[in-house]
Design a protein around this motif. Structure first.
Motif: not given
Length: 475
Positions: A74-78, A131-133, A344-349, A361-374
């Motif tokens: 689940g994605l995390v919205n901060t 999003c879950t959190t 959509q925000e992760v895609r735009l990031a 400059a950024m790949g999909s895996h790193e972007a998803l990591k920002m939206a979860t682990e980050g």
């Protein structure tokens, strides 16, 4: 389950099996084809290929086959201002300060019932986007509004929630941006902050609700409130600190003219330097401030749509990550991004970092990591953001037979970002072991009834906007 009813306890055990592509975002487990997840008591107990599933796990209380699905944590919205979804598409052609001074005319008329309805709709929008959190920054408390209104919405809809008790105390008469009618007495703010901590904060592992304190911004609170909020938060384990910082050039100019310093010095003076702090935006940090953030473990919520909509700039995410600053993702308020779609925000990031001219400059895996682990790190959590044993069972799945996935079978996980606009809502969402979305339907609220109530609240509130709002700023 209808709104207002208590949530039933999660099934003792839940098995998700035959998952076509399972992206765990765990460095040791990685991606699994034909994967399975076994959940017990709301916690992930086992992850692996379906063929390796232990026999004891095959007879779970609830068993779902997710053939033709892609599954991620689940994605995390901060960063969010959920109440703002009542006032979308207002002051469309103005920057931050003009946009705010337009919308204060409506927001000062908010009632507790408006905030409750807005938060529930914002949460529904987030959940359906994966999003879950979510955190939420509620900083305006007119009439009978309390933080309790948003917390009630989260408990009913089933979202893991990090509400932040915000505040505005520096009105126009004291040199701040908002009208005095939108501000509060600082002593009353601090008393209510402590009440919310004592009544709602749960610092246990897998907690569904943790508090943060969030004086709104340097341009609408005093330095004294910032200092006192930090002292109060640090008296209680797990209570974090959050605010806006360095959002645009207007923000920097206000800090320098009012306080005589840049953001990095300002946060030192108010003692907001530490790994219990995360800031929203930070488009305008200089190199020294980036190093300051990295050294002290300060996090950032990157809100790309809002920053573009308000012409604030593009946060230097690539440079921040390379400087070892933790970055999560936020949708921001749905009156500045006008959309609460976290994926959509992760895609735009991801795409914005390529505006530098580098396709790497950024790949999909790193972007998803920002939206979860980050995001998890911003919120001070080590129990969400991955699909692995010992983590909370916050899991989302999309159907691969949706029109947007057709032709993307070589990398369905990357397709979540590259093909976002056409892949549709989540097909399944599990939060804390509860099935909250099934077959694309949100189970914890009557969505059409919620929309009807929300539109009525919005129409009532927007009647207070000044006649000149369509010009974007006061003539």
């Amino acid at each position: 389950m209808r709104s207002g009813q208590p949530r039933a306890p999660p099934s003792t055990t839940l098995l998700l099996r035959n998952i076509t592509v399972l992206e765990t975002l765990n460095k040791d487990i990685g991606q699994i084809r034909d994967g399975a997840i076994y959940v017990k008591g709301g916690v992930i107990a086992w992850v692996g290929p379906t063929k390796d599933l232990p026999q004891d796990f095959t007879a779970a209380d609830t068993v779902l086959s997710l053939a033709d699905h892609v599954v991620i944590p689940g994605l995390v919205n901060t960063h969010h201002h959920m109440f703002q979804c009542l006032t979308r598409c207002i002051a469309q052609d103005t920057k931050l300060f003009g946009w705010l001074t337009t919308l204060y005319h409506a927001w000062v008329h908010l009632k507790g019932s408006d905030v409750y309805t807005a938060c529930k709709l914002a949460m529904a929008e987030l959940i359906l986007s994966g999003c879950t959190t979510s955190s939420d920054h509620l900083y305006i408390y007119p009439n009978d509004v309390t933080l309790d209104d948003s917390i009630r919405a989260a408990r009913e809809i089933g979202m893991r929630f990090h509400p932040t008790r915000g505040a505005m105390s520096l009105g126009e008469s004291k040199g701040g941006l908002p009208p005095d009618s939108c501000t509060e007495d600082e002593a009353l703010c601090l008393n209510d902050m402590e009440r919310c901590i004592k009544e709602f904060h749960d610092n246990s592992r897998f907690s569904m609700l943790r508090m943060a304190l969030a004086p709104c911004a340097p341009f609408n609170v005093s330095k004294e409130l910032m200092v006192k909020a930090a002292r109060l938060a640090r008296r209680y384990p797990g209570v974090r600190l959050h605010t806006h910082l360095a959002e645009n050039q207007e923000d920097i100019d206000f800090s320098q003219s009012t306080y005589g310093c840049r953001p990095g010095e300002y946060i030192r003076e108010v003692n907001w330097v530490g790994d219990d702090v995360w800031f929203a935006h930070c488009c305008m940090l200089d190199d020294g401030e980036m190093k300051q953030f990295a050294t002290h473990g300060i996090g950032i919520a990157h809100c790309p749509s809002s920053n573009l909509r308000l012409a604030s700039g593009i946060a230097p995410v690539r440079k921040l990550l390379d400087t070892s600053v933790n970055v999560g993702i936020g949708v921001d308020g749905t009156a500045s991004s006008d959309c609460g779609h976290l994926l959509q925000e992760v895609r735009l990031a991801l795409l914005l970092q390529r505006a530098s001219g580098s396709a790497r400059a950024m790949g999909s895996h790193e972007a998803l990591k920002m939206a979860t682990e980050g995001g998890a790190r911003n919120l001070g959590r080590d129990d969400i953001g991955q699909i692995a044993p010992g983590y909370a069972a916050d899991i989302v799945a999309w159907r691969l037979d949706a029109i947007g996935f057709s032709g993307a079978s070589q990398d369905p996980v990357a397709a979540l970002l590259y093909c976002t606009p056409s892949i549709g809502s989540v097909d399944l969402s599990v939060i804390d072991g509860h099935i909250v979305v099934k077959d694309g339907h949100l189970l914890t609220v009557d969505v059409q009834s919620l929309i009807k109530d929300h539109r009525a609240c919005s129409e009532q509130l927007c009647q207070y906007l000044p006649e000149w709002w369509q010009l974007g700023e006061k003539p």
